[in-house]
Design an enzyme around this catalytic site. Structure first.
Site, PDB file in Angstrom:
ATOM      1  N   GLU A 120      -3.425  -6.924  -3.832  1.00  0.00           N
ATOM      2  CA  GLU A 120      -3.210  -5.512  -3.457  1.00  0.00           C
ATOM      3  C   GLU A 120      -4.034  -4.571  -4.336  1.00  0.00           C
ATOM      4  OE1 GLU A 120       1.080  -4.956  -3.409  1.00  0.00           O
ATOM      5  OE2 GLU A 120       1.163  -5.658  -1.358  1.00  0.00           O
ATOM      6  N   GLU A 147       1.243 -11.897   2.872  1.00  0.00           N
ATOM      7  CA  GLU A 147       2.593 -11.457   2.521  1.00  0.00           C
ATOM      8  C   GLU A 147       3.192 -10.739   3.708  1.00  0.00           C
ATOM      9  OE1 GLU A 147       3.321  -9.163  -1.046  1.00  0.00           O
ATOM     10  OE2 GLU A 147       1.718 -10.218  -2.107  1.00  0.00           O
TER      11      GLU A 147
HETATM   12  C1  BG6 Z   1       3.823  -6.723  -2.693  1.00  0.00           C
HETATM   13  C2  BG6 Z   1       3.497  -7.506  -3.907  1.00  0.00           C
HETATM   14  O1  BG6 Z   1       3.573  -5.405  -3.028  1.00  0.00           O
HETATM   15  O2  BG6 Z   1       5.126  -6.676  -2.213  1.00  0.00           O
HETATM   16  C3  BG6 Z   1       4.547  -8.491  -4.347  1.00  0.00           C
HETATM   17  O3  BG6 Z   1       2.240  -8.128  -3.819  1.00  0.00           O
HETATM   18  C4  BG6 Z   1       5.920  -7.898  -4.083  1.00  0.00           C
HETATM   19  O4  BG6 Z   1       4.316  -8.818  -5.687  1.00  0.00           O
HETATM   20  C5  BG6 Z   1       6.077  -7.645  -2.607  1.00  0.00           C
HETATM   21  O5  BG6 Z   1       6.969  -8.664  -4.600  1.00  0.00           O
HETATM   22  C6  BG6 Z   1       7.444  -7.164  -2.185  1.00  0.00           C
HETATM   23  O6  BG6 Z   1       7.810  -6.047  -2.929  1.00  0.00           O
HETATM   24  P1  BG6 Z   1       9.176  -5.987  -3.732  1.00  0.00           P
HETATM   25  O7  BG6 Z   1       9.144  -4.707  -4.475  1.00  0.00           O
HETATM   26  O8  BG6 Z   1      10.255  -6.044  -2.710  1.00  0.00           O
HETATM   27  O9  BG6 Z   1       9.186  -7.178  -4.619  1.00  0.00           O
END
Ligand code: BG6
Length: 477
Positions: A179, A372
């Site tokens: 990111e 993701e």
């Molecule tokens: C992304 C990141 O922004 O979202 C992860 O690459 C992160 O590291 C994921 O865990 C989900 O966000 P959160 O705040 O729910 O953990």
């Protein structure tokens, strides 16, 4: 025609959110270790509150996380049981170079990841490695000011030289910076940037971004030199920004918001700073510290594929009176009245994934990789640790269907899909454990209590069936 036969199904994690073992086998301290849980986390990760070490007032969830450092064999066996074709993980820079500027790497750190990658291959799982998932050795922050200093490019180059050679033949998919646009929204977490009073934040952010973009191009160059089979991707926190209305002012505002994110990928994929960015930066009085050879380097070493995270779309308005901000992945957006939201206020928009995929594919015409996507939710396990997480299945089924539509109906070339957090882990945004994404429940709470026992949720068998059918079977069981 469905998804490609070699479609890479799997899950994604980040070292600091699951490994723990923060001081084991020579590992050095990193920015991600000192991000506390609780109310101060946001000030720390945005670079507003200085936290360079642990104190007694805060709880630091990354110190132990889910202790994957000692459980990785058990965890990878479960990934294997689900039929994973790939496992996206990140290496912790400070395991390999504890301070970041040493001449020689830490053998114990290198060996740990070699063992882990070999464990993956036992189950036919291809590792997909993020070189930097938000982490920066603390020594590089204290001594050099992190990525605002061009010296970081050289230290990152050392890291790449070591890992590409050591893992040649066992890793072929690499991501340079997780990111990368997070440098604008959570600059301490994203790039180790803490701001001194009076500092021109935006100037520092774009200076640091230039250094990361150079480092990314150098990584791509070395990866291809060391092994022509290596495939290198950039990684964007994606999710298209919609105009709140059809008022052209709103439409323009949304276009600008999208460009703010695409700027990074424009450089990494097209190999040059786009005209709109040069103009916008110049208008703000921001200078990019270009040196001789930078332009040629960026142009010569563009990425092989575009990877991204997608949790939600965003919404913006040009009307200063508009209120009703909702939560989002660190950067907030206006509430979209047509969408439901998760328990953390992240709005749920499966069609937005298809829209985002089409925008990225139209723009870059390179293969995409969804690295993701998932639902952070509160799970209530029974006495055996079983969770009936139909809500998670619903979220994922709708997103996978939208992903298939983008491939089958729109012709997007997609390499794979790694959902976020196949095993429960620490939240990057909040530091909580109770915000869970996994198919595998981990007995650990927000305060660090629990046995760390792993157990399967309902979604475990569902995802296994999805993978076995290459995405043809999406129904809840
Ligand atoms: C992304 C990141 O922004 O979202 C992860 O690459 C992160 O590291 C994921 O865990 C989900 O966000 P959160 O705040 O729910 O953990």
């Amino acid at each position: 025609m469905g998804l490609r036969n070699d479609f890479l199904w799997g899950g994604a994690t980040a070292a600091n959110q699951c490994e723990g073992g923060y001081d084991e086998d020579g590992r050095g301290l990193a920015n991600v270790d000192v991000a506390p849980a609780g109310a101060d986390r946001i000030s720390v990760i945005t670079g507003e509150m200085k936290m360079y070490d642990f104190d007694n007032q805060h709880f630091y969830p990354a110190k132990k996380a889910i202790d994957m450092y000692h459980h990785y064999k058990e965890d990878i066996a479960l990934f294997g049981e689900m039929g994973f074709k790939t496992y996206r993980l990140s290496i912790a820079w400070s395991r390999i170079f504890p301070k970041g500027d040493e001449a020689e790497p830490n053998e114990a750190g290198l060996q740990f990841y070699e063992d882990l990658f070999k464990e993956c291959h036992k189950y036919g799982i291809e590792p997909l490695v993020t070189i930097t998932h938000f982490d920066c050795p603390m020594h590089l922050i204290e001594k050099y000011g992190a990525w605002r200093n061009r010296k970081l490019v050289g230290f990152y180059e050392n890291l790449c030289n070591v890992i590409f050679r050591r893992y040649k033949g066992i890793v072929k998919y690499w991501l340079t910076f997780n990111e990368i646009n997070m440098i604008l929204h959570a600059p301490f977490m994203g790039a180790g940037l803490y701001f001194e009073a009076g500092e021109n934040k935006e100037q520092t952010q774009y200076t640091a971004a230039h250094h990361e973009l150079l480092a990314s191009a150098i990584a791509t160059k070395i990866a291809h030199e060391v092994d022509p089979n290596n495939k290198v991707g950039c990684m964007l926190a994606a999710g298209s920004t919609y105009p709140y209305t059809c008022n052209p002012n709103d439409v323009w505002k949304a276009a600008e918001a999208n460009r703010e994110a695409y700027f990074f990928i424009d450089v990494q994929s097209r190999g040059r700073y786009p005209a709109y960015a040069l103009k916008a930066l110049a208008r703000k009085g921001i200078t990019i510290p270009f040196m001789d050879g930078d332009a040629e380097l960026l142009a010569a070493h563009t990425v092989d594929f575009i990877s991204f995270s997608y949790y939600s779309s965003r919404c913006t308005s040009a009307d200063p009176e508009m209120s009703g901000n909702t939560e989002g992945n660190i950067f907030a957006s206006l509430k979209n009245p047509y969408l439901d939201a998760s328990e953390w206020g992240w709005q749920i928009d499966p069609l937005g994934l298809r829209i985002t995929m089409n925008e990225l594919y139209d723009r870059y015409e390179k293969p995409l990789f969804i690295v993701e996507n998932g639902l952070g939710a509160i799970d209530t396990p029974d006495e055996n640790g079983y969770v009936a997480d139909d809500y998670r299945i619903d979220y994922m089924r709708a997103h996978i269907q939208a992903m298939k539509d983008a491939v089958e109906l729109d012709g997007v070339d997609l390499l794979g899909y790694t959902m976020w957090g196949p095993i429960d882990l620490v939240s990057a945004g909040t530091g909580e454990m109770k915000k869970r994404y996994g198919f595998i429940y981990v007995d650990r709470d927000n305060e660090g209590n629990g046995t760390l026992r792993r157990s399967k949720k309902k979604s475990f068998e569902w995802y296994k069936a999805v993978i076995a059918s290459n995405g043809e079977i999406l129904e809840n069981l």
